[in-house]
Design an enzyme around this catalytic site. Sequence first.
Site, PDB file in Angstrom:
ATOM      1  N   GLY A 115       7.230  -4.500  -0.046  1.00  0.00           N
ATOM      2  CA  GLY A 115       8.661  -4.658   0.256  1.00  0.00           C
ATOM      3  C   GLY A 115       9.299  -5.657  -0.680  1.00  0.00           C
ATOM      4  O   GLY A 115       8.651  -6.589  -1.145  1.00  0.00           O
ATOM      5  N   GLY A 145      13.327  -7.518  -1.514  1.00  0.00           N
ATOM      6  CA  GLY A 145      14.730  -7.632  -1.109  1.00  0.00           C
ATOM      7  C   GLY A 145      15.289  -8.964  -1.556  1.00  0.00           C
ATOM      8  O   GLY A 145      14.651  -9.671  -2.340  1.00  0.00           O
ATOM      9  N   ARG A 146      16.472  -9.288  -1.002  1.00  0.00           N
ATOM     10  CA  ARG A 146      17.084 -10.562  -1.379  1.00  0.00           C
ATOM     11  C   ARG A 146      16.220 -11.740  -0.937  1.00  0.00           C
ATOM     12  O   ARG A 146      16.261 -12.813  -1.522  1.00  0.00           O
ATOM     13  CB  ARG A 146      18.457 -10.691  -0.709  1.00  0.00           C
ATOM     14  N   GLY A 157      13.023 -11.977  -1.110  1.00  0.00           N
ATOM     15  CA  GLY A 157      11.824 -12.138  -1.926  1.00  0.00           C
ATOM     16  C   GLY A 157      11.002 -10.866  -1.874  1.00  0.00           C
ATOM     17  O   GLY A 157      11.555  -9.765  -1.919  1.00  0.00           O
ATOM     18  N   GLU A 158       9.701 -11.018  -1.698  1.00  0.00           N
ATOM     19  CA  GLU A 158       8.806  -9.842  -1.679  1.00  0.00           C
ATOM     20  C   GLU A 158       7.804  -9.966  -0.549  1.00  0.00           C
ATOM     21  O   GLU A 158       7.456 -11.076  -0.146  1.00  0.00           O
ATOM     22  CB  GLU A 158       8.019  -9.763  -2.992  1.00  0.00           C
ATOM     23  N   LYS A 178       4.415 -12.951   2.523  1.00  0.00           N
ATOM     24  CA  LYS A 178       5.838 -12.918   2.188  1.00  0.00           C
ATOM     25  C   LYS A 178       6.080 -14.029   1.175  1.00  0.00           C
ATOM     26  O   LYS A 178       5.792 -15.196   1.443  1.00  0.00           O
ATOM     27  CB  LYS A 178       6.673 -13.131   3.452  1.00  0.00           C
ATOM     28  N   ASP A 180      18.712 -12.838  13.454  1.00  0.00           N
ATOM     29  CA  ASP A 180      18.785 -11.797  12.416  1.00  0.00           C
ATOM     30  C   ASP A 180      17.947 -10.590  12.849  1.00  0.00           C
ATOM     31  O   ASP A 180      17.167 -10.038  12.060  1.00  0.00           O
ATOM     32  CB  ASP A 180      18.313 -12.327  11.059  1.00  0.00           C
TER      33      ASP A 180
END
Length: 501
Positions: free
Chosen positions: A207, A209-210, A212-213, A227, A328
Amino acid sequence: MTPSTGRSSVAAALLATLLGLTDGNVTCVCEGSHCLQSTCRGAWCLVAAVRPRDDPPYITKNCGRNNYLETCLGFPEEVIALRCCHGHMCNQNITLDLPQGPGPSGGPPPSEQLPLILGPGLALVALLVLGALACWRLGWRRHRREKRLLQSRELGESSLILKTSDSGDSLLGDLLDSDCTTGSGSGLPFLVQRTVARQITLAECVGKGRYGEVWRGLWHGENVAVKIFSSRDEQSWFRETEIYNTVLLRHDNILGFIASDMTSRSSSTQLWLITHFHEHGSLFDFLQRSALEPATALQLALSAACGLVHLHVEIFGTQGKPAIAHRDLKSRNVLVKSNLQCCIADLGLAVMHSQTSDYLDLGHNPRVGTKRYMAPEVLDEQIRTDCFESYKRTDVWAFGLVLWEIARRTMVNGMVEEYRPPFFDLVPSDPSFEDMKKVVCVDQQRPTIHNRLAADPLLSVLVKTMRECWYPNPSSRLTALRIKKTLKKLSPTPEKPKVAY
Ligand code: ADE
């Protein structure tokens, strides 16, 4: 923010949390960038020599708490020497020689290197011995099967080696189940966290995204999720690390924490969060691929609700936890386990509240939740930010949207819809705050619900539940506990174990 400012702010905050802010009964000298004042209070005092990977070593003075291991992994860089003392200002006159370590400007001549290698080596061996003692005192010896867990061996620069057990069981599972954790939190002792982190090999990126990974990593043959936070999201790493290490958060429906690690690599900081790995990935990923039977949809929904209840509830007593609101919640932050139960991930924005101490901890993360999932009171800025209940109600709004995503992918009478994110038909693909506000607050729109769902007894309850998560008035919405109870009534009750008398 430059990488080094970023690194020092996280480091300072981490040190302050681990060391400086903990009241104890002795006053010590505090010296270093992490110090809020020239003195601090703790259980004991320390002087440490710290060697960052890319910077020259330095001496710091501080207060210590709990046990030596915690303190030593509280330092984001390598602690190469440590002196501790007990007593008022006892670290004032302690001096430590700063080793001329092989820094960025090159090392000392080879003839001088042996003591430098032995110095950190001996310090680490001492740490291992202290670690073993700490674990022993925590009741480790009560558990026979855990005897084989931690075998340290001197290798190279005397690193702690965690060896796989030969029984074929999960060594990580054994480690995490043992009593040898940080004490109050969900994690392993900090030195063990760091060691685990540094023994991981990254296998594939799952994965990006903004934030990170996320990588699938391997630790002694076991899958773990890593992460890697982007440098602009360091506050999320810090918050999540703080929560997992201070709150006892082990629950089937909360993503299992393994370790956090901070390393400096060529003038930037890498922030890792290591957790259990779940093959199916996020609920978002899972729903793209799979159409669901109503019973599976219910199981996903109920298990996610159980996770949310566990977060929201304050548990009293020594094994307790503060109430936590996620802030979130979305299908990308819910993972699907191999048993098709969900677990909630990403505590980087979470807020905590304790009724007992009337304490509201909002954290310091400048990040905001995902706009698509924002509740009307967030969008029109009417939310009471000083009231913890407000945050739980915004979680319930978002939870209703997750239920809607699940329901769309559920087959009823041979019909199912494609996966779509909430409000896909009303806002653009990366909606702005204003786009969302217009739809949710001004036009008071809600996601459209296909009428096939009314034909199924389970799905019609799910639909009623999601609608009751979307009232404009936050206090009229269901609570997570009410959602859980409603969904539980629909699920087949697991067979009671038969007891022979
Ligand atoms: N994606 C994000 N977190 C993950 C995890 N823990 N396991 C698998 N995929 C993930």
